[in-house]
Design an enzyme around this catalytic site. Sequence first.
Site, short mmCIF file in Angstrom:
data_model
loop_
_atom_site.label_atom_id
_atom_site.label_comp_id
_atom_site.label_asym_id
_atom_site.label_seq_id
_atom_site.Cartn_x
_atom_site.Cartn_y
_atom_site.Cartn_z
N ARG A 171 2.96 -4.17 -10.54
CA ARG A 171 3.32 -5.53 -10.10
C ARG A 171 4.68 -4.96 -8.58
O ARG A 171 5.48 -4.35 -8.99
CB ARG A 171 4.47 -6.69 -11.04
CG ARG A 171 5.66 -6.40 -11.55
CD ARG A 171 5.84 -6.87 -12.86
NE ARG A 171 7.26 -5.95 -13.48
CZ ARG A 171 7.63 -6.58 -14.58
NH1 ARG A 171 7.19 -6.95 -15.44
NH2 ARG A 171 8.64 -6.51 -14.99
N TRP A 184 1.11 3.66 4.39
CA TRP A 184 -0.70 3.07 4.25
C TRP A 184 -0.44 3.83 5.71
O TRP A 184 -1.99 4.45 5.66
CB TRP A 184 -0.67 2.31 4.48
CG TRP A 184 -0.68 1.70 3.12
CD1 TRP A 184 0.26 0.89 1.75
CD2 TRP A 184 -1.57 1.69 2.22
NE1 TRP A 184 0.00 0.98 0.64
CE2 TRP A 184 -0.94 1.45 0.35
CE3 TRP A 184 -2.89 2.39 1.91
CZ2 TRP A 184 -1.97 1.12 -0.72
CZ3 TRP A 184 -3.75 2.53 1.00
CH2 TRP A 184 -2.71 2.36 -0.31
N HIS A 240 -6.33 0.12 -1.29
CA HIS A 240 -5.12 -1.01 -0.73
C HIS A 240 -5.22 -2.41 -1.51
O HIS A 240 -4.42 -3.10 -1.61
CB HIS A 240 -5.26 -0.77 0.61
CG HIS A 240 -3.47 -1.05 1.74
ND1 HIS A 240 -3.44 -0.67 3.20
CD2 HIS A 240 -2.70 -1.98 1.31
CE1 HIS A 240 -2.35 -1.10 3.56
NE2 HIS A 240 -1.83 -2.02 2.16
N ARG A 272 -1.83 -11.67 3.36
CA ARG A 272 -3.26 -10.39 3.21
C ARG A 272 -3.78 -10.76 3.59
O ARG A 272 -5.28 -9.48 3.75
CB ARG A 272 -2.68 -9.68 2.24
CG ARG A 272 -1.17 -9.19 2.08
CD ARG A 272 -0.52 -8.46 0.60
NE ARG A 272 -0.05 -8.47 0.43
CZ ARG A 272 1.74 -7.02 1.20
NH1 ARG A 272 0.87 -6.86 2.25
NH2 ARG A 272 2.45 -7.07 1.04
N CYS A 379 9.80 4.59 -4.02
CA CYS A 379 9.24 3.47 -5.46
C CYS A 379 8.45 4.19 -5.79
O CYS A 379 6.97 4.26 -6.14
CB CYS A 379 9.36 2.09 -4.70
SG CYS A 379 8.21 0.99 -6.55
N CYS A 382 5.79 2.52 -8.16
CA CYS A 382 4.75 1.97 -7.30
C CYS A 382 3.73 3.46 -7.01
O CYS A 382 2.85 3.54 -7.09
CB CYS A 382 5.23 1.69 -5.90
SG CYS A 382 6.42 0.80 -5.48
#
Length: 453
Positions: A171, A184, A240, A272, A379, A382
């Site tokens: 999340r 990315w 993604h 997005r 993170c 992540c």
Amino acid sequence: MKLVVLLLLLQVSGCADSRCFCQVTGDLDDCTCDVETIDGFNNNQLFPKLQTLLESDYFRFYKVNLNKACPFWSSSSHCGLKDCAVKPCSPNEVPEGIRSHNKYSAEEKEQPVKCELAENLGAVDVSLSKETREALLNWSKHDDEAERFCVVDDEESPDSQYVDLLLNPERFTGYRGPETWQIWNSIYEENCFKPYTIKRPVIPNLFHNRPESESNTFHSWLEGQCVEKRAFYRLISGLHSSINIHLSARYLLEDSWFQKKWGHNVSEFRQRFDSELTDGEGPKRLRNLYFLYLIELRALAKALPFFQQPSFRLYTGRPEEDREHKELLLHILQMARSFPLAFDETSLFAGDEKEAAKLKEDIRLAFLNISRIMDCVGCFKCRLWGKLQTQGLGTSLKILFSERQIEALPTSSIQRPSFQLSRQEVVSLLNAFGRVSTSIRELKNFRSLLAEE
Ligand SMILES: *[C@@H]1O[C@H](CO)[C@@H](O)[C@H](O)[C@H]1NC(C)=O
Ligand SMILES: *[C@@H]1O[C@H](CO)[C@@H](O)[C@H](O)[C@H]1NC(C)=O
Ligand SMILES: *[C@@H]1O[C@H](CO)[C@@H](O)[C@H](O)[C@H]1NC(C)=O
């Protein structure tokens, strides 16, 4: 000539025109999408069963090495990488079997590293109950006895640890900005077979002022690629999208001293994926998500003979439960097999033998590299989900390209089987698919939230 042949390869086979998700005739981006068919199948049939399966003990514990240093650049993480993920887990909390060859030792405990605190959003909760720890010991004993052919670096590393996925939902973590962009960007720019001269459309254009035509240049470049490389790009883009849908659907809406509230943030989602706000890129990203879904679904269907082998068990040491969960797993795979829309991926990598082998190797290496880039994610939560999802997608591709070996399994009982999946591959395969399946379902929620606006 070769190109023309390849372009036909991803053609959707064996389904009525009107029900097809994608009628791929050369141009993968020109799918006429019957999203409803996939939505109905996923949301009503597959998703609920898969959720039940993923909550079982076999699938909720994922062994992962979160402590590798980023091999490509020095990470700017505020938290000096290495020790932070293990911080919440004191040495005596670590399962004995893991600890015995581990270096969570006094020396590390004494280093006063400013670590990500357990209550920080991005931290990984690695706590396990005493009972779980004992059970995991039994599991590794069982797994060690099973024959294994390829060992994934992460699994064997003494730095690897079990993480309870149910305690660490994917999340919103607040991890964003230049660092995520760098991750990315290096995936797309350096690992998607794309020449530097072709610019990927990045919207909103925070970083450069780019002429409008660049988006067109990019998509016509993509069309010119052979189908495998194009498929590769679309899978990464789908991944993604899936991650971004999760972050928008589990957004931290309220953060006060007495409660944290997570939920849908429609404006984040629109930024997005809204066609207008993304200069037309959003819908393409969502189509790539469906593409990823179909590829992983296909891999599950193809893997059925492997899981059907009597010797395959979802071992947790409780025979009754293990049997039930294996049945549920087989049921899900049968459902995947029954889904009518599928690619004929047998023809992928089936062209000129030498050329095909080279291409397959290119894709394998690019994939390997992407999983190493995940070690650069600052993170930890992540990083956990990034690693799990890339391993899951990698396992899907491994399955798709091993079709002949898998089909031969039932008859090869005397010899060493030529196809094998480790526990970690099985866990990541199903959990990664679970993420995409959840994203498809979340899209439905966002659609109705958008309709209310
Ligand atoms: C581990 O295995 C042993 C022997 O098979 C068994 O007695 C014990 O209950 C198991 N422990 C757990 C937590 O499953
Ligand atoms: C792997 O990724 C790094 C970082 O993006 C890049 O510099 C390197 O060229 C890539 N290597 C391969 C073999 O793709
Ligand atoms: C939703 O996300 C946007 C950023 O896209 C943010 O500015 C806004 O505060 C968020 N809304 C809530 C309720 O958190």
